[in-house]
Design a protein around this motif. Structure first.
Motif, mmCIF file in Angstrom:
data_model
loop_
_atom_site.group_PDB
_atom_site.id
_atom_site.type_symbol
_atom_site.label_atom_id
_atom_site.label_comp_id
_atom_site.label_asym_id
_atom_site.label_seq_id
_atom_site.Cartn_x
_atom_site.Cartn_y
_atom_site.Cartn_z
ATOM 1 N N GLY A 41 0.843 -1.200 0.000
ATOM 2 C CA GLY A 41 0.000 0.000 0.000
ATOM 3 C C GLY A 41 0.876 1.246 0.000
ATOM 4 N N GLY A 42 1.838 1.288 0.930
ATOM 5 C CA GLY A 42 2.740 2.442 1.039
ATOM 6 C C GLY A 42 3.587 2.585 -0.217
ATOM 7 N N LEU A 45 1.722 4.151 -3.000
ATOM 8 C CA LEU A 45 1.668 5.610 -2.828
ATOM 9 C C LEU A 45 2.972 6.236 -3.326
ATOM 10 C CD1 LEU A 45 0.392 8.208 -1.706
ATOM 11 C CD2 LEU A 45 1.363 7.634 0.515
ATOM 12 N N HIS A 104 -1.173 -5.489 -3.306
ATOM 13 C CA HIS A 104 -1.816 -4.906 -2.123
ATOM 14 C C HIS A 104 -3.259 -5.411 -2.025
ATOM 15 C CE1 HIS A 104 -2.965 -1.774 0.729
ATOM 16 N NE2 HIS A 104 -3.736 -1.146 -0.142
ATOM 17 N N MET A 105 -3.974 -5.384 -3.169
ATOM 18 C CA MET A 105 -5.374 -5.798 -3.180
ATOM 19 C C MET A 105 -5.516 -7.296 -2.892
ATOM 20 S SD MET A 105 -8.095 -5.521 -6.235
ATOM 21 C CE MET A 105 -7.579 -7.025 -6.991
ATOM 22 N N ILE A 108 -5.118 -8.074 0.771
ATOM 23 C CA ILE A 108 -6.328 -7.663 1.511
ATOM 24 C C ILE A 108 -7.441 -8.697 1.264
ATOM 25 C CG2 ILE A 108 -8.099 -5.838 1.622
ATOM 26 C CD1 ILE A 108 -5.573 -4.378 2.233
ATOM 27 N N ARG A 118 -14.057 -2.327 7.371
ATOM 28 C CA ARG A 118 -13.168 -1.782 6.334
ATOM 29 C C ARG A 118 -13.789 -1.806 4.938
ATOM 30 N NH1 ARG A 118 -10.005 -3.816 10.247
ATOM 31 N NH2 ARG A 118 -8.311 -2.464 10.956
ATOM 32 N N HIS A 121 -12.722 1.226 2.879
ATOM 33 C CA HIS A 121 -11.313 1.165 2.460
ATOM 34 C C HIS A 121 -11.276 0.409 1.126
ATOM 35 C CE1 HIS A 121 -11.436 1.381 6.762
ATOM 36 N NE2 HIS A 121 -10.141 1.278 6.968
ATOM 37 N N TRP A 122 -12.066 -0.685 1.095
ATOM 38 C CA TRP A 122 -12.086 -1.543 -0.095
ATOM 39 C C TRP A 122 -12.700 -0.795 -1.280
ATOM 40 C CZ3 TRP A 122 -10.033 -6.063 -1.597
ATOM 41 C CH2 TRP A 122 -10.574 -6.680 -2.722
ATOM 42 N N GLY A 125 -10.405 1.834 -2.450
ATOM 43 C CA GLY A 125 -9.270 1.131 -3.064
ATOM 44 C C GLY A 125 -9.631 0.619 -4.454
ATOM 45 N N ALA A 126 -10.848 0.046 -4.597
ATOM 46 C CA ALA A 126 -11.257 -0.492 -5.902
ATOM 47 C C ALA A 126 -11.301 0.643 -6.927
ATOM 48 C CB ALA A 126 -12.617 -1.168 -5.779
ATOM 49 N N HIS A 177 -9.292 7.079 1.177
ATOM 50 C CA HIS A 177 -8.644 5.816 1.551
ATOM 51 C C HIS A 177 -7.826 6.004 2.843
ATOM 52 C CE1 HIS A 177 -7.719 1.823 0.129
ATOM 53 N NE2 HIS A 177 -6.414 1.999 0.225
ATOM 54 N N PHE A 178 -7.002 7.046 2.850
ATOM 55 C CA PHE A 178 -6.117 7.251 4.008
ATOM 56 C C PHE A 178 -6.906 7.716 5.231
ATOM 57 C CE2 PHE A 178 -2.820 8.183 0.546
ATOM 58 C CZ PHE A 178 -2.557 6.829 0.414
ATOM 59 N N ILE A 186 -4.644 0.166 11.072
ATOM 60 C CA ILE A 186 -4.427 -0.941 10.145
ATOM 61 C C ILE A 186 -4.741 -2.275 10.824
ATOM 62 C CG2 ILE A 186 -2.866 0.114 8.478
ATOM 63 C CD1 ILE A 186 -0.572 -1.089 10.061
ATOM 64 N N TYR A 187 -5.017 -3.274 10.010
ATOM 65 C CA TYR A 187 -5.506 -4.577 10.480
ATOM 66 C C TYR A 187 -4.456 -5.309 11.324
ATOM 67 C CZ TYR A 187 -7.371 -9.326 9.992
ATOM 68 O OH TYR A 187 -7.834 -10.580 10.224
HETATM 69 C C1 HEM Z 1 -3.209 3.682 -5.816
HETATM 70 C C2 HEM Z 1 -3.672 2.644 -5.150
HETATM 71 C C3 HEM Z 1 -3.588 2.431 -3.655
HETATM 72 C C4 HEM Z 1 -2.809 3.059 -2.705
HETATM 73 C C5 HEM Z 1 -1.780 4.162 -2.918
HETATM 74 C C6 HEM Z 1 -3.140 2.449 -1.426
HETATM 75 C C7 HEM Z 1 -2.522 2.770 -0.228
HETATM 76 C C8 HEM Z 1 -2.824 2.169 0.996
HETATM 77 C C9 HEM Z 1 -2.082 2.361 2.239
HETATM 78 C C10 HEM Z 1 -0.829 3.239 2.370
HETATM 79 C C11 HEM Z 1 -2.704 1.641 3.200
HETATM 80 C C12 HEM Z 1 -2.282 1.518 4.702
HETATM 81 C C13 HEM Z 1 -1.167 0.477 4.898
HETATM 82 C C14 HEM Z 1 -1.477 -0.899 4.336
HETATM 83 O O1 HEM Z 1 -2.316 -1.627 4.885
HETATM 84 O O2 HEM Z 1 -0.867 -1.237 3.310
HETATM 85 C C15 HEM Z 1 -3.842 0.971 2.597
HETATM 86 C C16 HEM Z 1 -4.730 0.166 3.257
HETATM 87 C C17 HEM Z 1 -5.814 -0.485 2.687
HETATM 88 N N1 HEM Z 1 -6.098 -0.552 1.326
HETATM 89 FE FE1 HEM Z 1 -5.093 0.459 -0.112
HETATM 90 N N2 HEM Z 1 -4.114 1.497 -1.612
HETATM 91 C C18 HEM Z 1 -4.406 1.441 -2.953
HETATM 92 C C19 HEM Z 1 -5.286 0.571 -3.579
HETATM 93 C C20 HEM Z 1 -6.113 -0.331 -2.918
HETATM 94 C C21 HEM Z 1 -6.965 -1.310 -3.561
HETATM 95 C C22 HEM Z 1 -7.013 -1.559 -5.062
HETATM 96 C C23 HEM Z 1 -7.675 -1.936 -2.567
HETATM 97 C C24 HEM Z 1 -8.726 -3.007 -2.709
HETATM 98 C C25 HEM Z 1 -9.625 -3.051 -3.648
HETATM 99 C C26 HEM Z 1 -7.252 -1.366 -1.296
HETATM 100 C C27 HEM Z 1 -7.761 -1.705 -0.058
HETATM 101 C C28 HEM Z 1 -7.214 -1.345 1.155
HETATM 102 C C29 HEM Z 1 -7.711 -1.786 2.456
HETATM 103 C C30 HEM Z 1 -8.935 -2.683 2.728
HETATM 104 C C31 HEM Z 1 -6.827 -1.254 3.415
HETATM 105 C C32 HEM Z 1 -6.868 -1.432 4.940
HETATM 106 C C33 HEM Z 1 -5.811 -2.453 5.327
HETATM 107 C C34 HEM Z 1 -5.658 -2.580 6.812
HETATM 108 O O3 HEM Z 1 -6.511 -2.133 7.571
HETATM 109 O O4 HEM Z 1 -4.630 -3.173 7.214
HETATM 110 N N3 HEM Z 1 -6.284 -0.411 -1.547
HETATM 111 N N4 HEM Z 1 -3.883 1.314 1.249
#
Ligand code: HEM
Length: 190
Positions: A41-42, A45, A104-105, A108, A118, A121-122, A125-126, A177-178, A186-187
């Protein structure tokens, strides 16, 4: 005591700034159990920010016109200092970023982290995944050989979406998202 030539307020401000940097960055230890997948995720970014920086640089030189695009490409790679490098980073970066967003997806998904609380978040993220793919799609029309085959209108549409519409939407969804991640934490705690 403050340094000669530096007012008490200034040295107090520097002290506060130093304290903030040390507590949040330089004195932070990397947790033992941190996995590469957990960093995706990081890293997504970080990849986005690299694309943003290199893209802003290229904007100064690229001419969005079917007749002039190819020549402007040549100018960046041959006449601008480090232009070739920045162009290369901007064209390789999306492949790496897409790989990171997918990993990352998938993490998750397979860990079931999308479940309550969450869901948003999903969802955000999608949307980020779709927008990342759209950035790739619109960018593929801005290459030297493809740009020459488009009409002026088509090229302007792809260019506007690529440099303004999609990045702005991405920033909006990233904000959401953030904000959501901040709200629930975070989980897997670090
Ligand atoms: C440009 C795309 C994306 C960026 C920059 C991004 C960034 C991040 C970051 C920095 C976090 C917090 C740390 C971590 O758990 O990794 C996070 C958490 C999360 N992301 Fe993303 N993400 C992106 C795309 C997505 C996608 C495609 C999905 C799912 C469809 C998604 C679902 C989630 C979820 C459910 C969390 C919470 C995880 C937790 O609580 O541990 N993200 N994202």
């Amino acid at each position: 005591m403050s340094k000669p030539g530096v007012s008490g307020n200034e040295s107090q401000n520097t002290g506060i700034l130093k304290e903030i940097i040390e507590t949040n960055i330089t004195r932070k230890l990397i947790p033992k159990g941190l996995s590469w997948l957990g960093c995706m995720g990081g890293l997504s970014l970080l990849a986005f920010l690299i694309q943003l920086g290199t893209g802003i640089f290229l904007m100064f030189y690229f001419i969005p016109s079917p007749n002039e695009a190819a020549a402007s490409f040549q100018r960046v790679s041959h006449s601008v200092p480090y232009g070739w490098l920045i162009q290369r980073i901007h064209s390789v970066g999306p492949h790496i970023m897409i790989g990171m967003v997918f990993s990352h997806m998938l993490r998750i998904y397979f860990k079931g982290i999308y479940r309550h609380p969450r869901e948003l978040h999903w969802v955000s993220g999608a949307n980020l995944l779709i927008l990342t793919l759209l950035m790739y799609y619109t960018g593929s029309f801005l290459k030297a050989n493809t740009a020459a085959e488009l009409s002026k209108f088509q090229l302007t549409c792809f260019y506007t979406l690529h440099i303004a519409g999609i990045p702005l939407a991405m920033m909006l969804f990233m904000g959401m998202h953030f904000f959501m991640v901040r709200k629930t934490g975070i989980y897997e705690q670090l």
